[in-house]
Design an enzyme around this catalytic site. Structure first.
Site, PDB file in Angstrom:
ATOM      1  N   ASP A 221       0.551   1.188   1.285  1.00  0.00           N
ATOM      2  CA  ASP A 221       0.457   1.409   2.749  1.00  0.00           C
ATOM      3  C   ASP A 221       1.568   0.771   3.600  1.00  0.00           C
ATOM      4  O   ASP A 221       1.284   0.137   4.628  1.00  0.00           O
ATOM      5  CB  ASP A 221      -0.919   0.930   3.257  1.00  0.00           C
ATOM      6  CG  ASP A 221      -2.094   1.694   2.646  1.00  0.00           C
ATOM      7  OD1 ASP A 221      -1.855   2.580   1.820  1.00  0.00           O
ATOM      8  OD2 ASP A 221      -3.248   1.393   2.998  1.00  0.00           O
TER       9      ASP A 221
ATOM     10  N   CYS B 218      -6.314  -3.315   1.513  1.00  0.00           N
ATOM     11  CA  CYS B 218      -5.949  -2.265   0.560  1.00  0.00           C
ATOM     12  C   CYS B 218      -5.294  -2.784  -0.708  1.00  0.00           C
ATOM     13  O   CYS B 218      -5.531  -2.248  -1.792  1.00  0.00           O
ATOM     14  CB  CYS B 218      -5.112  -1.200   1.261  1.00  0.00           C
ATOM     15  SG  CYS B 218      -6.120  -0.282   2.454  1.00  0.00           S
TER      16      CYS B 218
ATOM     17  N   LYS C 255      -4.839   8.586   0.878  1.00  0.00           N
ATOM     18  CA  LYS C 255      -6.240   8.169   0.777  1.00  0.00           C
ATOM     19  C   LYS C 255      -6.797   7.970   2.174  1.00  0.00           C
ATOM     20  O   LYS C 255      -6.029   7.768   3.128  1.00  0.00           O
ATOM     21  CB  LYS C 255      -6.348   6.865  -0.031  1.00  0.00           C
ATOM     22  CG  LYS C 255      -5.562   5.739   0.618  1.00  0.00           C
ATOM     23  CD  LYS C 255      -5.634   4.472  -0.173  1.00  0.00           C
ATOM     24  CE  LYS C 255      -4.870   3.362   0.484  1.00  0.00           C
ATOM     25  NZ  LYS C 255      -5.403   2.975   1.819  1.00  0.00           N
TER      26      LYS C 255
END
Ligand code: VGL
Ligand code: ZN
Length: 198
Positions: free
Chosen positions: A9, A152, A107
């Site tokens: 990310d 994450c 995602k």
């Protein structure tokens, strides 16, 4: 037996100036680029939410960002709107050497379930397909870097270790949100399941 670099990310919304900015989130980009240059296999994840996602505080009337709610799958932090599909905030940091990536795994696209982990949605059972991809390519080891350490990166590392991968997290190339002690808890939790936290 191959090792892959999993970059979590590294998107504008998680960098200073973004909707869910992680302190110093942009500082790790040069080091990640250097590591990508020497890694055989590079995979990027991209948080990718539809507008009105159930993890957004704005989808829950009266709820404050960073508050906790109970979802059918368990407790969920409510975030400011972030990483909306196709937005600038969802794009990778402009300096990230994203051309090095073999795979970009998105995602968080399921409107009803958040997905911190690159392997499973937050119900801990709906797969993203990454496990199958890694097995197909003979990848047995993973090095994780990126944002955010305590969300994450943490969820991805723990799932990877539980799935039997050999997992290393490079904390010098991660930055955390640290919500109510979540950073320290995540480092301890990762180590507990056998992640090499270095
Ligand atoms: C993340 C909160 C919400 C992360 C993504 O990348 O750690 N955190 N969505
Ligand atoms: Zn998100």
């Amino acid at each position: 037996m191959a090792n892959a670099l999993l970059v979590i990310d590294m998107q504008n919304d998680f960098c200073p100036g973004g909707a869910l900015a992680v302190a110093e989130g942009d500082r790790i980009v040069p080091g990640i680029n250097a590591l990508m240059a020497t890694s055989d296999i590079v995979i990027l994840t991209q948080d990718w939410h539809p507008a009105g996602h159930s993890s957004f505080a704005s989808s829950h009337p009266g709820a404050e960002p960073m508050s906790l709610v109970q979802m059918p799958y368990g407790p969920q932090v409510l975030w400011p709107d972030h990483c909306i599909q196709g937005s600038i905030g969802a794009a990778f940091h402009p300096d990230l050497a994203q051309d090095r990536a073999d795979l970009i795994l998105r995602k968080g696209y399921n409107p009803a379930i958040d997905s911190y982990s690159a392997f499973f949605e937050n119900d801990h059972s709906t797969p993203t397909g990454l496990e199958g991809y890694l097995h197909s390519r003979g990848i047995t080891g993973l090095t994780l870097v990126g944002l955010a350490t305590d969300f994450c990166v943490n969820y991805s590392a723990v799932d990877a270790a539980r799935l039997g991968f050999k997992v290393e997290v490079r904390t010098d190339l991660c930055r955390g949100i640290d919500l109510d002690g979540s950073l320290a808890a995540s480092l301890a939790g990762m180590a507990e399941v056998g992640v090499d936290v270095r």
